[in-house]
Design a protein around this motif. Structure first.
Motif, short mmCIF file in Angstrom:
data_model
loop_
_atom_site.label_atom_id
_atom_site.label_comp_id
_atom_site.label_asym_id
_atom_site.label_seq_id
_atom_site.Cartn_x
_atom_site.Cartn_y
_atom_site.Cartn_z
N LEU A 1 1.01 -1.00 -0.34
CA LEU A 1 0.13 -0.10 -0.12
C LEU A 1 0.94 1.35 -0.25
CD1 LEU A 1 -2.50 -1.06 2.21
CD2 LEU A 1 -3.22 -0.82 -0.02
N ASP A 2 2.38 1.35 0.37
CA ASP A 2 2.80 2.21 0.78
C ASP A 2 3.34 2.32 -0.76
OD1 ASP A 2 2.97 2.87 3.35
OD2 ASP A 2 4.35 1.85 3.66
N LYS A 3 3.04 2.25 -1.48
CA LYS A 3 3.34 2.44 -3.12
C LYS A 3 2.16 3.06 -3.62
CE LYS A 3 5.57 -2.54 -4.12
NZ LYS A 3 5.31 -3.83 -4.97
N PHE A 4 1.24 3.61 -3.25
CA PHE A 4 0.55 4.20 -3.70
C PHE A 4 0.26 5.72 -2.55
CE2 PHE A 4 0.12 1.20 -5.89
CZ PHE A 4 -0.75 0.52 -6.58
N LEU A 5 1.48 5.95 -1.57
CA LEU A 5 1.00 7.20 -1.17
C LEU A 5 1.54 8.79 -1.89
CD1 LEU A 5 2.72 6.01 2.31
CD2 LEU A 5 0.96 6.41 1.89
#
Length: 228
Positions: free
Chosen positions: A224-228
């Motif tokens: 999910l951090d890839k979409f911050l």
């Protein structure tokens, strides 16, 4: 009867459920992800559209006429729509459907905001890659994909959400006479909502928990951090 092979939503059960709920002074929400589903829900008394779909002018007018609102849930649609399928394990068809749902939710939120229709925030916790501790990501997505300010996203997730749930007189903001419901973090969340990853304190109706520890899933965080 609809066209062969096309599933049509029957309005009668929706109307019956809404009439019974409203007679008991309860609101009705509908989890719908197609324009037809949204339209049928609104025409037959639903108060809250969970998720949503690309709206027509008719749908927006129905929402205004009914005083209805949307609960935008970008979080559950994002993994299906945007993750590499080697990670999500979604089929091509599932990912394409996920993109339709993702685009529909965002499109409806933008249209509702432009039309002055309330948009609350939720996550649909329990869906793949959606946890109980990551509500802050939904605020981030609201800013990133719907173009609102961080301050508006924070307001939407707190006071507006409470008002839409019918408990705005008791919680949702720090005011005299309301429940002492609040969280404390070291950094300013308006600079980055990731500040809400680690909390220094949680207060629920005056009950205080110092430095709460939440069990997290590293593999979920990493993707999910890839979409911050």
């Amino acid at each position: 009867m609809g066209e062969p092979g096309v599933l049509r939503i029957q309005p009668e059960p929706v109307r019956a459920a809404c009439e019974r709920a409203h007679a008991l002074s309860m609101k009705v929400s509908a989890h719908v992800e197609s324009p037809e589903g949204v339209r049928v829900a609104l025409e037959n008394g639903v108060d809250s559209i969970e998720h949503g779909a690309k709206p027509t002018e008719e749908i927006l007018q129905l929402m205004k006429d009914r005083g209805a609102f949307q609960i935008s849930t970008i979080s559950p649609a994002l993994p299906y729509a945007l993750f590499d399928r080697n990670i999500s394990h979604a089929t091509y068809e599932q990912q394409e459907n996920g993109k339709v749902v993702f685009d529909g939710i965002v499109s409806m939120a933008k249209a509702c905001l432009a039309a002055g229709i309330p948009v609350g925030l939720g996550t649909d916790t329990g869906c793949p890659y959606i946890t109980h501790y990551d509500m802050w990501r939904e605020l981030h997505y609201f800013v990133k994909y719907c173009g609102v300010t961080p301050a508006f996203a924070l307001y939407s997730a707190t006071l507006l959400n409470a008002q839409l749930a019918g408990i705005g007189d008791r919680t949702g903001s720090i005011e005299k006479g309301k429940s002492a419901d609040l969280i404390v973090c070291k950094e300013n969340p308006l600079q980055s909502f990731s500040a809400l990853r680690t909390l220094s304190m949680v207060v629920k109706e005056g009950y205080r928990i110092e430095n709460p520890i939440v069990k997290k899933m590293p593999e979920v965080e990493r993707e999910l951090d890839k979409f911050l």
